[in-house]
Design a protein around this motif. Sequence first.
Motif, PDB file in Angstrom:
ATOM      1  N   ARG A 197     -30.515 -12.444 -15.663  1.00  0.00           N
ATOM      2  CA  ARG A 197     -29.096 -12.743 -15.493  1.00  0.00           C
ATOM      3  C   ARG A 197     -28.232 -11.778 -16.307  1.00  0.00           C
ATOM      4  O   ARG A 197     -27.120 -11.426 -15.894  1.00  0.00           O
ATOM      5  CB  ARG A 197     -28.816 -14.186 -15.887  1.00  0.00           C
ATOM      6  N   LEU A 198     -28.713 -11.343 -17.457  1.00  0.00           N
ATOM      7  CA  LEU A 198     -28.001 -10.327 -18.214  1.00  0.00           C
ATOM      8  C   LEU A 198     -27.962  -9.015 -17.432  1.00  0.00           C
ATOM      9  O   LEU A 198     -26.920  -8.343 -17.372  1.00  0.00           O
ATOM     10  CB  LEU A 198     -28.666 -10.106 -19.571  1.00  0.00           C
ATOM     11  N   MET A 199     -29.071  -8.664 -16.807  1.00  0.00           N
ATOM     12  CA  MET A 199     -29.101  -7.457 -15.979  1.00  0.00           C
ATOM     13  C   MET A 199     -28.158  -7.594 -14.786  1.00  0.00           C
ATOM     14  O   MET A 199     -27.477  -6.628 -14.416  1.00  0.00           O
ATOM     15  CB  MET A 199     -30.533  -7.181 -15.532  1.00  0.00           C
ATOM     16  N   GLU A 200     -28.113  -8.778 -14.206  1.00  0.00           N
ATOM     17  CA  GLU A 200     -27.193  -9.019 -13.096  1.00  0.00           C
ATOM     18  C   GLU A 200     -25.743  -8.777 -13.537  1.00  0.00           C
ATOM     19  O   GLU A 200     -24.902  -8.324 -12.742  1.00  0.00           O
ATOM     20  CB  GLU A 200     -27.358 -10.459 -12.602  1.00  0.00           C
ATOM     21  N   ALA A 201     -25.441  -9.058 -14.804  1.00  0.00           N
ATOM     22  CA  ALA A 201     -24.086  -8.907 -15.329  1.00  0.00           C
ATOM     23  C   ALA A 201     -23.785  -7.497 -15.825  1.00  0.00           C
ATOM     24  O   ALA A 201     -22.679  -7.248 -16.323  1.00  0.00           O
ATOM     25  CB  ALA A 201     -23.860  -9.898 -16.461  1.00  0.00           C
ATOM     26  N   GLY A 202     -24.764  -6.594 -15.729  1.00  0.00           N
ATOM     27  CA  GLY A 202     -24.498  -5.204 -16.068  1.00  0.00           C
ATOM     28  C   GLY A 202     -25.305  -4.619 -17.207  1.00  0.00           C
ATOM     29  O   GLY A 202     -25.201  -3.422 -17.501  1.00  0.00           O
ATOM     30  N   HIS A 203     -26.133  -5.406 -17.877  1.00  0.00           N
ATOM     31  CA  HIS A 203     -27.005  -4.872 -18.929  1.00  0.00           C
ATOM     32  C   HIS A 203     -28.142  -4.082 -18.289  1.00  0.00           C
ATOM     33  O   HIS A 203     -28.664  -4.460 -17.242  1.00  0.00           O
ATOM     34  CB  HIS A 203     -27.604  -6.008 -19.761  1.00  0.00           C
TER      35      HIS A 203
END
Length: 274
Positions: A197-203
């Motif tokens: 979910r962090l990757m989904e948000a741009g991480h």
Amino acid sequence: MPVTRIHWDDLPPDARQAVEQQTGPILRADTASAGANSGIAATLHTAAATLFVKGIPSDHPQARTQQREATIAPYVPAASPHLLWRVQAAGWDLIGYERIIGRHADYAPGSPDLPLVAQALVELQNTPCPNIELKAAEQRWKTYAGPAGVEQLIGDTLLHTDLAPHNMLITDRAHLIDWAWPTRGAAWIDPAVLILRLMEAGHTAPAADAWTRSHIPSWAAAPHDAVDAFSEANARTWDDIARNDPQEWKKTMGRLAHDWLTYWRTLTLSVTDS
């Protein structure tokens, strides 16, 4: 299977009456716009209180997720909304929660919500796993496991497993909501779920890994091989989800799960070779 969202006034009269026996007369009902797994999701206003109700037709295949929510409700962290009542009437299963006035979390890099999210997850990981019937992680991901198997997912930590930002309400702290998939398993599984979910948000994968490692102790201690086994199973899970219901966000999650798996295996190789 998607659930069609209806408004409070669209519920059968007997279902509304059953709720009002718990709440008193409903003066106003505001339908929620977020979420997709409830046939009704609304803020109810009475003369004495404001609360949140969600429900689903009793014969819908997803009714079992609401049963899980009701079952786990007494055992979730104190910051999660309290279950007030549950009624089943006129073909509907309805549950009422205390209403928390907050907004959905922002998981973007640098967001001030991120430390609150980490605190909520650590609080969950310090919450005793109840001695009730719960899906075990090794059972839940067994179908998708690779040759390494899933025995490394065994543990006795209460897991949420659906840490999307709309399942975190932010006030002066983060509140975990929507307990449709409670699971018993290794503590580091929830941080692994959060990373996607962090990757989904741009991480990036390395940044999400580093942030989680510095904020959530169970992730810092997670065994490489165990994370690899889960990451492979989780990527296959998202592949299956997107294949059966090819919404764009589900296809994105599948891609991110494979990006994460590639990163983790590259990292594992570099550790092995050093």
